[in-house]
Design an enzyme around this catalytic site. Structure first.
Site, PDB file in Angstrom:
ATOM      1  N   GLN A 117       5.352  -9.569  -5.359  1.00  0.00           N
ATOM      2  CA  GLN A 117       3.961  -8.915  -5.479  1.00  0.00           C
ATOM      3  C   GLN A 117       3.658  -8.277  -4.404  1.00  0.00           C
ATOM      4  O   GLN A 117       3.959  -8.486  -2.939  1.00  0.00           O
ATOM      5  CB  GLN A 117       3.009 -10.367  -5.083  1.00  0.00           C
ATOM      6  N   HIS A 198      -9.024 -10.617  -3.729  1.00  0.00           N
ATOM      7  CA  HIS A 198      -9.263 -11.477  -2.449  1.00  0.00           C
ATOM      8  C   HIS A 198      -9.793 -10.669  -1.318  1.00  0.00           C
ATOM      9  O   HIS A 198      -9.703 -11.122  -0.329  1.00  0.00           O
ATOM     10  CB  HIS A 198      -8.288 -12.315  -2.283  1.00  0.00           C
ATOM     11  N   TYR A 200      -8.359  -7.763  -0.227  1.00  0.00           N
ATOM     12  CA  TYR A 200      -7.498  -7.052   0.334  1.00  0.00           C
ATOM     13  C   TYR A 200      -7.621  -5.539  -0.046  1.00  0.00           C
ATOM     14  O   TYR A 200      -8.441  -5.018  -0.594  1.00  0.00           O
ATOM     15  CB  TYR A 200      -6.105  -7.675   0.037  1.00  0.00           C
TER      16      TYR A 200
END
Length: 390
Positions: A117, A198, A200
């Protein structure tokens, strides 16, 4: 308990052990290891302990291993997020390729597939004199809306100087994702996942609270996808046409658990549609509880279900699977098992999602999936698992 009694009382997980083909790659079952930051990479590189950590999960019958988030080579990509996180991995050249190639080579003999990821922390990064945090409009969000355990750190991040990035600086960050994707392929990974959730960086471009730009990188919901779309395209060019590309997204943000990326299915389609067209193969819908209705006034469908319905692409469920508490509710206390597997199987059978990501359960027990398949007793989550590699 007799075999007959166990058969009657335990859910039949066999549908989750059917293979799944994502673009040109087939994973042996529908159970994935969710990406979880571990902070066990001194000098930003995985060592022997990390190799063993992922190998054990693959040996425990995990079909698809998604690694912890790995940063790009941008100076502000990774750093302290205020949760005591350090030793975060990043792609930075041949040493990275060699180190992660060892992880890949340890996983592949088990039959599992493994993908990294990629992330850039964006505004979710503590102030650093060497490189300020990076946010599309120089904004963190409202720190007063952060969870109680995090609000003091949030205030520090929100007060930090985050210069408004130029068009050229944003384009360079996009290129960094492409470079990281190319290095992932050189290490032998089976595909790629992008962290677009989230709060980011990618998510901060999607979210109207942190993206108030008036140029090509901002505007309405569709325009705010421009950065994410360019990242997806850059990564698709790097990994080729045969490798799968997964994209994690969320309604909630660490800045605000109650935040919503989209208030209606139509608004969600405006965001996911361009990403689908750009090359995403599977949408990983991150929620605190996998079966929470995304738009309860419309239907009981989960966020993963809506992603699949709106885009026609594969989708993945994650959040609270096998437990009675959500992830952030178990940071300082244990969580017993929850009988939510029948609900999971019912929604899976209805075609609501195609992949199931297991997080804390695999953090605590690398053989959790194998034990679940066999109907064995499953342990409660121990928060001490957060501090060690088992």
């Amino acid at each position: 308990m007799t075999i007959a009694e166990r058969t009657r009382s335990e859910p039949d997980l066999s549908p989750l052990f059917e293979p799944l083909t994502i673009r040109g790659v087939t994973v042996p079952n529908r159970l994935a290891m969710a990406p979880m930051t571990r902070s066990f990479c001194p000098d930003n590189l995985p060592g022997d302990d990390v190799v063993g950590y992922y190998q054990r999960r693959a040996e425990g019958e995990t079909g698809l291993v998604v690694t912890e988030a790995i940063g790009t080579d941008h100076p502000a990509a990774v750093g302290d997020t205020g949760l005591g996180e350090a030793n975060l991995p990043l792609f930075r050249g041949q040493d990275t390729i060699d180190a992660w190639a060892r992880v890949v080579k340890a996983v592949h003999p088990t039959g599992a597939k493994i993908i990294p990821q990629l992330w850039h922390q964006g505004p979710m990064r503590m102030p650093n004199a060497d490189a300020p945090a990076f946010s599309p409009s120089g904004l963190y969000g409202d720190p007063e809306k952060a969870a109680d355990y995090y609000v003091e750190k949030a205030k520090i991040m929100a007060a930090a100087d985050m210069p408004l990035p130029t068009d050229e600086e944003i384009a360079d960050v996009v290129d960094g994702f492409g470079r990281a994707a190319a290095q992932a392929m050189a290490a032998g990974f089976d595909g790629l996942a992008l962290h677009g959730a989230h709060g980011y960086l990618i998510d901060s471009f999607l979210w109207r609270e942190t993206n108030r730009r008036a140029d090509r990188w901002g505007g309405d919901a569709v325009a705010r996808t421009t950065f994410a779309v360019e990242v997806v395209k850059a990564c698709r060019r790097a990994i080729g046409e045969d490798k799968p590309l997964l994209f994690r997204f969320s309604q909630w943000k660490q800045q605000d658990f109650r935040a919503r990326l989209a208030d209606t299915p139509h608004a969600l389609e405006a965001i996911l549609g361009p990403l689908s067209d750009a090359g995403v193969d599977l949408f990983d819908a991150s929620v605190r509880y996998f079966n929470t209705p995304a738009f309860p006034d419309v239907s009981n469908l989960s966020l993963a279900g809506w992603a699949k319905k709106l885009t026609g692409k594969l989708s993945g469920a994650v959040g609270g699977i096998g437990f009675s508490k959500g992830m952030y509710d178990t940071m300082s206390s244990s969580s017993g098992g929850a009988n939510n597997m029948p609900i999971l199987l019912q929604r899976f059978a209805a075609g609501e999602f195609d992949l199931v990501s297991i997080g804390r359960a695999l953090l605590h027990d690398p053989h959790w999936i194998r034990k679940a398949r066999r109907g064995e007793n499953l342990p409660a989550f121990d928060p001490e698992s957060l501090t060690r590699l088992t």
